[in-house]
Design a protein around this motif. Structure first.
Motif, PDB file in Angstrom:
ATOM      1  N   PHE A 190      41.931  35.361  21.559  1.00  0.00           N
ATOM      2  CA  PHE A 190      41.766  35.133  20.334  1.00  0.00           C
ATOM      3  C   PHE A 190      42.103  36.320  19.281  1.00  0.00           C
ATOM      4  CE2 PHE A 190      39.117  32.306  22.741  1.00  0.00           C
ATOM      5  CZ  PHE A 190      39.487  31.213  22.205  1.00  0.00           C
ATOM      6  N   ALA A 191      43.369  36.650  19.418  1.00  0.00           N
ATOM      7  CA  ALA A 191      43.908  37.709  18.399  1.00  0.00           C
ATOM      8  C   ALA A 191      43.645  37.617  17.074  1.00  0.00           C
ATOM      9  CB  ALA A 191      45.472  38.271  18.856  1.00  0.00           C
ATOM     10  N   GLU A 192      43.591  36.087  16.805  1.00  0.00           N
ATOM     11  CA  GLU A 192      43.572  35.695  15.232  1.00  0.00           C
ATOM     12  C   GLU A 192      42.008  35.756  14.727  1.00  0.00           C
ATOM     13  OE1 GLU A 192      43.399  32.046  17.403  1.00  0.00           O
ATOM     14  OE2 GLU A 192      44.540  33.827  17.710  1.00  0.00           O
ATOM     15  N   ALA A 193      40.863  35.731  15.925  1.00  0.00           N
ATOM     16  CA  ALA A 193      39.636  35.742  15.469  1.00  0.00           C
ATOM     17  C   ALA A 193      39.271  36.354  14.100  1.00  0.00           C
ATOM     18  CB  ALA A 193      38.714  35.980  16.758  1.00  0.00           C
ATOM     19  N   ARG A 194      38.263  35.657  13.298  1.00  0.00           N
ATOM     20  CA  ARG A 194      37.833  36.237  12.445  1.00  0.00           C
ATOM     21  C   ARG A 194      36.417  36.908  12.843  1.00  0.00           C
ATOM     22  NH1 ARG A 194      39.324  32.275   7.479  1.00  0.00           N
ATOM     23  NH2 ARG A 194      41.261  32.229   7.872  1.00  0.00           N
ATOM     24  N   ALA A 195      36.075  36.459  13.546  1.00  0.00           N
ATOM     25  CA  ALA A 195      34.568  37.012  14.121  1.00  0.00           C
ATOM     26  C   ALA A 195      34.494  36.345  15.627  1.00  0.00           C
ATOM     27  CB  ALA A 195      33.461  36.876  13.176  1.00  0.00           C
ATOM     28  N   ALA A 196      33.374  37.002  16.256  1.00  0.00           N
ATOM     29  CA  ALA A 196      33.013  36.318  17.350  1.00  0.00           C
ATOM     30  C   ALA A 196      31.507  36.933  17.733  1.00  0.00           C
ATOM     31  CB  ALA A 196      33.856  36.894  18.742  1.00  0.00           C
ATOM     32  N   PHE A 197      30.538  35.794  18.210  1.00  0.00           N
ATOM     33  CA  PHE A 197      29.235  36.203  18.533  1.00  0.00           C
ATOM     34  C   PHE A 197      29.031  35.696  20.075  1.00  0.00           C
ATOM     35  CE2 PHE A 197      30.019  35.099  14.088  1.00  0.00           C
ATOM     36  CZ  PHE A 197      29.496  36.063  13.608  1.00  0.00           C
ATOM     37  N   VAL A 198      28.156  36.277  20.575  1.00  0.00           N
ATOM     38  CA  VAL A 198      27.498  36.261  21.930  1.00  0.00           C
ATOM     39  C   VAL A 198      26.232  35.837  21.975  1.00  0.00           C
ATOM     40  CG1 VAL A 198      27.251  37.209  24.307  1.00  0.00           C
ATOM     41  CG2 VAL A 198      29.043  37.960  23.079  1.00  0.00           C
ATOM     42  N   MET A 243      43.215  35.132  33.276  1.00  0.00           N
ATOM     43  CA  MET A 243      41.683  34.989  33.351  1.00  0.00           C
ATOM     44  C   MET A 243      41.388  35.342  34.909  1.00  0.00           C
ATOM     45  SD  MET A 243      40.403  31.628  31.696  1.00  0.00           S
ATOM     46  CE  MET A 243      41.973  30.834  31.646  1.00  0.00           C
ATOM     47  N   ASP A 244      40.370  36.081  34.965  1.00  0.00           N
ATOM     48  CA  ASP A 244      39.861  36.234  36.259  1.00  0.00           C
ATOM     49  C   ASP A 244      38.983  35.085  37.031  1.00  0.00           C
ATOM     50  OD1 ASP A 244      38.869  37.404  38.735  1.00  0.00           O
ATOM     51  OD2 ASP A 244      37.703  39.068  37.590  1.00  0.00           O
ATOM     52  N   GLU A 245      39.451  34.835  37.984  1.00  0.00           N
ATOM     53  CA  GLU A 245      38.638  33.622  38.626  1.00  0.00           C
ATOM     54  C   GLU A 245      37.912  33.987  40.020  1.00  0.00           C
ATOM     55  OE1 GLU A 245      38.438  30.501  37.646  1.00  0.00           O
ATOM     56  OE2 GLU A 245      39.962  30.837  35.918  1.00  0.00           O
ATOM     57  N   THR A 246      38.045  35.279  40.325  1.00  0.00           N
ATOM     58  CA  THR A 246      37.277  35.633  41.378  1.00  0.00           C
ATOM     59  C   THR A 246      36.003  36.034  41.066  1.00  0.00           C
ATOM     60  OG1 THR A 246      37.952  37.813  41.005  1.00  0.00           O
ATOM     61  CG2 THR A 246      39.668  36.887  42.093  1.00  0.00           C
ATOM     62  N   PRO A 247      35.231  36.083  42.221  1.00  0.00           N
ATOM     63  CA  PRO A 247      33.761  36.177  42.175  1.00  0.00           C
ATOM     64  C   PRO A 247      33.547  37.696  41.805  1.00  0.00           C
ATOM     65  CG  PRO A 247      33.959  35.024  44.189  1.00  0.00           C
ATOM     66  CD  PRO A 247      35.408  35.511  43.564  1.00  0.00           C
ATOM     67  N   ALA A 248      32.409  37.954  40.991  1.00  0.00           N
ATOM     68  CA  ALA A 248      32.096  39.303  40.671  1.00  0.00           C
ATOM     69  C   ALA A 248      31.036  39.954  41.232  1.00  0.00           C
ATOM     70  CB  ALA A 248      31.876  39.339  38.845  1.00  0.00           C
ATOM     71  N   SER A 249      31.210  41.361  41.280  1.00  0.00           N
ATOM     72  CA  SER A 249      29.894  41.938  42.205  1.00  0.00           C
ATOM     73  C   SER A 249      28.782  42.160  40.890  1.00  0.00           C
ATOM     74  CB  SER A 249      30.382  43.453  42.505  1.00  0.00           C
ATOM     75  OG  SER A 249      30.554  44.152  41.440  1.00  0.00           O
ATOM     76  N   THR A 296      32.378  42.303  28.111  1.00  0.00           N
ATOM     77  CA  THR A 296      33.285  41.312  28.519  1.00  0.00           C
ATOM     78  C   THR A 296      33.511  40.211  27.677  1.00  0.00           C
ATOM     79  OG1 THR A 296      31.944  41.560  30.781  1.00  0.00           O
ATOM     80  CG2 THR A 296      33.323  39.521  30.577  1.00  0.00           C
ATOM     81  N   ALA A 297      32.649  39.778  26.671  1.00  0.00           N
ATOM     82  CA  ALA A 297      32.960  38.803  25.768  1.00  0.00           C
ATOM     83  C   ALA A 297      33.843  39.300  24.769  1.00  0.00           C
ATOM     84  CB  ALA A 297      31.755  38.313  24.964  1.00  0.00           C
ATOM     85  N   ARG A 298      33.764  40.567  24.327  1.00  0.00           N
ATOM     86  CA  ARG A 298      34.580  41.461  23.522  1.00  0.00           C
ATOM     87  C   ARG A 298      36.182  41.373  24.111  1.00  0.00           C
ATOM     88  NH1 ARG A 298      32.144  46.264  22.814  1.00  0.00           N
ATOM     89  NH2 ARG A 298      31.144  45.234  20.770  1.00  0.00           N
ATOM     90  N   GLU A 299      36.180  41.773  25.392  1.00  0.00           N
ATOM     91  CA  GLU A 299      37.637  41.458  25.871  1.00  0.00           C
ATOM     92  C   GLU A 299      38.223  40.047  25.933  1.00  0.00           C
ATOM     93  OE1 GLU A 299      36.783  43.453  30.078  1.00  0.00           O
ATOM     94  OE2 GLU A 299      36.507  45.310  28.952  1.00  0.00           O
ATOM     95  N   LEU A 300      37.355  39.317  26.396  1.00  0.00           N
ATOM     96  CA  LEU A 300      37.895  37.801  26.296  1.00  0.00           C
ATOM     97  C   LEU A 300      38.309  37.354  25.098  1.00  0.00           C
ATOM     98  CD1 LEU A 300      38.233  34.989  27.595  1.00  0.00           C
ATOM     99  CD2 LEU A 300      35.570  34.495  27.040  1.00  0.00           C
ATOM    100  N   VAL A 301      37.609  37.743  23.870  1.00  0.00           N
ATOM    101  CA  VAL A 301      38.129  37.223  22.721  1.00  0.00           C
ATOM    102  C   VAL A 301      39.433  37.903  22.234  1.00  0.00           C
ATOM    103  CG1 VAL A 301      37.524  37.353  20.475  1.00  0.00           C
ATOM    104  CG2 VAL A 301      35.752  36.574  21.964  1.00  0.00           C
ATOM    105  N   ALA A 302      39.587  39.371  22.651  1.00  0.00           N
ATOM    106  CA  ALA A 302      40.736  39.881  22.148  1.00  0.00           C
ATOM    107  C   ALA A 302      41.884  39.550  22.991  1.00  0.00           C
ATOM    108  CB  ALA A 302      40.290  41.500  22.695  1.00  0.00           C
ATOM    109  N   GLU A 303      41.786  38.911  24.211  1.00  0.00           N
ATOM    110  CA  GLU A 303      42.789  38.476  25.018  1.00  0.00           C
ATOM    111  C   GLU A 303      43.186  37.060  24.731  1.00  0.00           C
ATOM    112  OE1 GLU A 303      42.820  36.970  29.539  1.00  0.00           O
ATOM    113  OE2 GLU A 303      42.366  38.899  29.397  1.00  0.00           O
ATOM    114  N   TYR A 310      35.290  33.984  33.498  1.00  0.00           N
ATOM    115  CA  TYR A 310      36.204  35.402  33.097  1.00  0.00           C
ATOM    116  C   TYR A 310      35.498  36.536  33.659  1.00  0.00           C
ATOM    117  CZ  TYR A 310      38.471  38.695  29.923  1.00  0.00           C
ATOM    118  OH  TYR A 310      39.291  39.697  29.387  1.00  0.00           O
ATOM    119  N   ALA A 311      36.292  37.316  34.175  1.00  0.00           N
ATOM    120  CA  ALA A 311      35.708  38.649  34.631  1.00  0.00           C
ATOM    121  C   ALA A 311      34.514  38.206  35.628  1.00  0.00           C
ATOM    122  CB  ALA A 311      35.612  39.646  33.587  1.00  0.00           C
ATOM    123  N   GLY A 312      34.418  37.379  36.362  1.00  0.00           N
ATOM    124  CA  GLY A 312      33.193  36.711  37.194  1.00  0.00           C
ATOM    125  C   GLY A 312      32.035  36.244  36.429  1.00  0.00           C
TER     126      GLY A 312
END
Length: 97
Positions: A26-34, A1-7, A17-24, A68-70
């Protein structure tokens, strides 16, 4: 997880960004929504990513706040059954789940 401030550039892709977080996480996720203001014209520099992750019934439901990612992120991890009960109850009240 990225804890650094983002530009500003790093915070322009909320869905990706949400897609990357879920993939990282929750490999077993059935679905995810933002959801939330981050996808609307009401987005502000302090908007967070509200991410619903649907997992199998064998996983516990929980809520987690993180960065995550800022981005500040609110994760809502639920089984599909738990989500359907919540959504049905909200719809019965004429509220959007």
């Amino acid at each position: 997880m990225d804890e650094t401030p983002a530009s500003a550039d790093q915070r322009t892709q909320p869905v990706e960004t949400a897609r990357e977080l879920v993939a990282e996480r929750f490999a077993e996720a059935r679905a995810a929504f933002v959801a939330g203001s981050v996808l609307t014209a009401q987005r502000t520099p302090t908007s967070d990513l509200d991410v619903l992750v649907l997992v199998g019934a064998e996983h516990p439901s929980y809520r987690e706040s993180l960065r995550y990612a800022g981005w500040p992120v609110e994760l809502f991890v639920q089984s599909e059954e738990v989500w359907r009960r919540f959504a049905d109850a909200e719809e019965a009240r004429r509220r959007s789940p």
